[in-house]
Design a protein around this motif. Sequence first.
Motif, PDB file in Angstrom:
ATOM      1  N   GLN A   4       1.053  -1.004   0.322  1.00  0.00           N
ATOM      2  CA  GLN A   4      -0.174   0.008   0.181  1.00  0.00           C
ATOM      3  C   GLN A   4       0.829   1.495  -0.304  1.00  0.00           C
ATOM      4  O   GLN A   4       0.842   1.869  -1.160  1.00  0.00           O
ATOM      5  N   VAL A   5       1.373   1.459   0.454  1.00  0.00           N
ATOM      6  CA  VAL A   5       2.694   2.733   0.836  1.00  0.00           C
ATOM      7  C   VAL A   5       3.351   3.297  -0.367  1.00  0.00           C
ATOM      8  O   VAL A   5       3.544   4.166  -0.513  1.00  0.00           O
ATOM      9  N   LEU A   6       4.126   2.009  -0.889  1.00  0.00           N
ATOM     10  CA  LEU A   6       5.112   2.238  -1.977  1.00  0.00           C
ATOM     11  C   LEU A   6       4.481   2.597  -3.091  1.00  0.00           C
ATOM     12  O   LEU A   6       3.957   4.081  -4.423  1.00  0.00           O
ATOM     13  N   PRO A   7       3.509   1.870  -3.558  1.00  0.00           N
ATOM     14  CA  PRO A   7       2.590   2.041  -4.495  1.00  0.00           C
ATOM     15  C   PRO A   7       1.761   3.765  -4.652  1.00  0.00           C
ATOM     16  O   PRO A   7       1.657   4.070  -5.676  1.00  0.00           O
ATOM     17  N   ALA A   8       1.342   3.439  -3.302  1.00  0.00           N
ATOM     18  CA  ALA A   8       0.344   4.669  -2.879  1.00  0.00           C
ATOM     19  C   ALA A   8       1.560   6.201  -3.026  1.00  0.00           C
ATOM     20  O   ALA A   8       1.219   7.522  -3.574  1.00  0.00           O
ATOM     21  N   ILE A   9       2.756   6.203  -2.421  1.00  0.00           N
ATOM     22  CA  ILE A   9       3.894   7.279  -2.694  1.00  0.00           C
ATOM     23  C   ILE A   9       4.244   7.805  -3.977  1.00  0.00           C
ATOM     24  O   ILE A   9       4.430   8.828  -5.196  1.00  0.00           O
ATOM     25  N   SER A  10       4.950   6.855  -5.174  1.00  0.00           N
ATOM     26  CA  SER A  10       4.863   6.774  -6.482  1.00  0.00           C
ATOM     27  C   SER A  10       3.855   7.094  -7.036  1.00  0.00           C
ATOM     28  O   SER A  10       3.566   8.233  -8.028  1.00  0.00           O
ATOM     29  N   ASP A  11       2.323   7.029  -6.373  1.00  0.00           N
ATOM     30  CA  ASP A  11       0.537   7.388  -7.394  1.00  0.00           C
ATOM     31  C   ASP A  11       0.885   8.569  -6.944  1.00  0.00           C
ATOM     32  O   ASP A  11       0.748   9.818  -7.505  1.00  0.00           O
ATOM     33  N   LEU A  44      -3.220   8.271   3.551  1.00  0.00           N
ATOM     34  CA  LEU A  44      -2.502   6.723   4.067  1.00  0.00           C
ATOM     35  C   LEU A  44      -1.901   7.029   5.011  1.00  0.00           C
ATOM     36  O   LEU A  44      -1.127   5.911   6.346  1.00  0.00           O
ATOM     37  N   GLU A  45      -1.057   8.013   5.777  1.00  0.00           N
ATOM     38  CA  GLU A  45      -1.044   8.071   7.057  1.00  0.00           C
ATOM     39  C   GLU A  45      -2.142   8.336   8.459  1.00  0.00           C
ATOM     40  O   GLU A  45      -1.572   7.507   9.754  1.00  0.00           O
ATOM     41  N   GLN A  46      -3.248   8.192   7.828  1.00  0.00           N
ATOM     42  CA  GLN A  46      -4.218   7.859   8.642  1.00  0.00           C
ATOM     43  C   GLN A  46      -4.317   6.176   8.871  1.00  0.00           C
ATOM     44  O   GLN A  46      -4.554   6.069  10.039  1.00  0.00           O
ATOM     45  N   GLN A  47      -4.023   5.176   7.538  1.00  0.00           N
ATOM     46  CA  GLN A  47      -3.943   3.985   7.755  1.00  0.00           C
ATOM     47  C   GLN A  47      -2.941   3.657   8.262  1.00  0.00           C
ATOM     48  O   GLN A  47      -2.621   2.535   9.523  1.00  0.00           O
TER      49      GLN A  47
END
Length: 237
Positions: free
Chosen positions: A6-13, A41-44
Amino acid sequence: DFIKAQVLPAISDARRLRTINDDESQPYKSKYACSDLLTLLEQQAAALAAAHPEASTILSYCIAHCQVERGLALLETDMVADGQRALEQALQFAWPPTLASYAAQQQAHNALGGLWCSREEFDASLQHLKTAAELYSKTKAIMQDSCGSQAQQQGQQHQESNHNQQDQQLQQPAYSSTADRWVADLADVAALEPQYTTTLYYLAQVHGHAGDKVLSASYCAATLNRQVKAGSLNVNE
């Protein structure tokens, strides 16, 4: 799994969204979408850290990276104060002394240095820019040490595996879990050189406003030289 899935794909997006130039009718649409994505993402990550204290350090590291990316996006919108707040919150994190951490902090200090410069608060700007320059020097030292170590390892039977192990230790020596190999990808290490060029650009402005024409000219020349070498400035124009 959370970092990798989740984190890496979201950061890339989020980084992709930040580069989009939207239509004039909604000029900040993609920047807002970037901010919303990172806020979620921060909340998760915060919820996971509360439920799993043993992973709180590495999840806090992810949150700090999200705050940097969110701050950078919002500084390009009409929500500058929120962008500034996000960057300042990120810099309060106890960043480990790693290449990825230095890269993230460099971008945050650069952005804040530019922000204070635009407000003609040159003392505040100079402090951030000096820190950004110091972080750049630290990253270069790490990279040079890495190259030296790799050269010494040449000819060894397991050179490739040794190189991978060293690279992992170089990027995230502060952590020991299996997530280490993914955490290093959070920072935009490729932006180190253009970010340093930005630091020099703002230092030229700050020293120019301070009346130090010699130092300002020196930073200006260094900026132009790096732009020419990077191919971002056409000397024939």
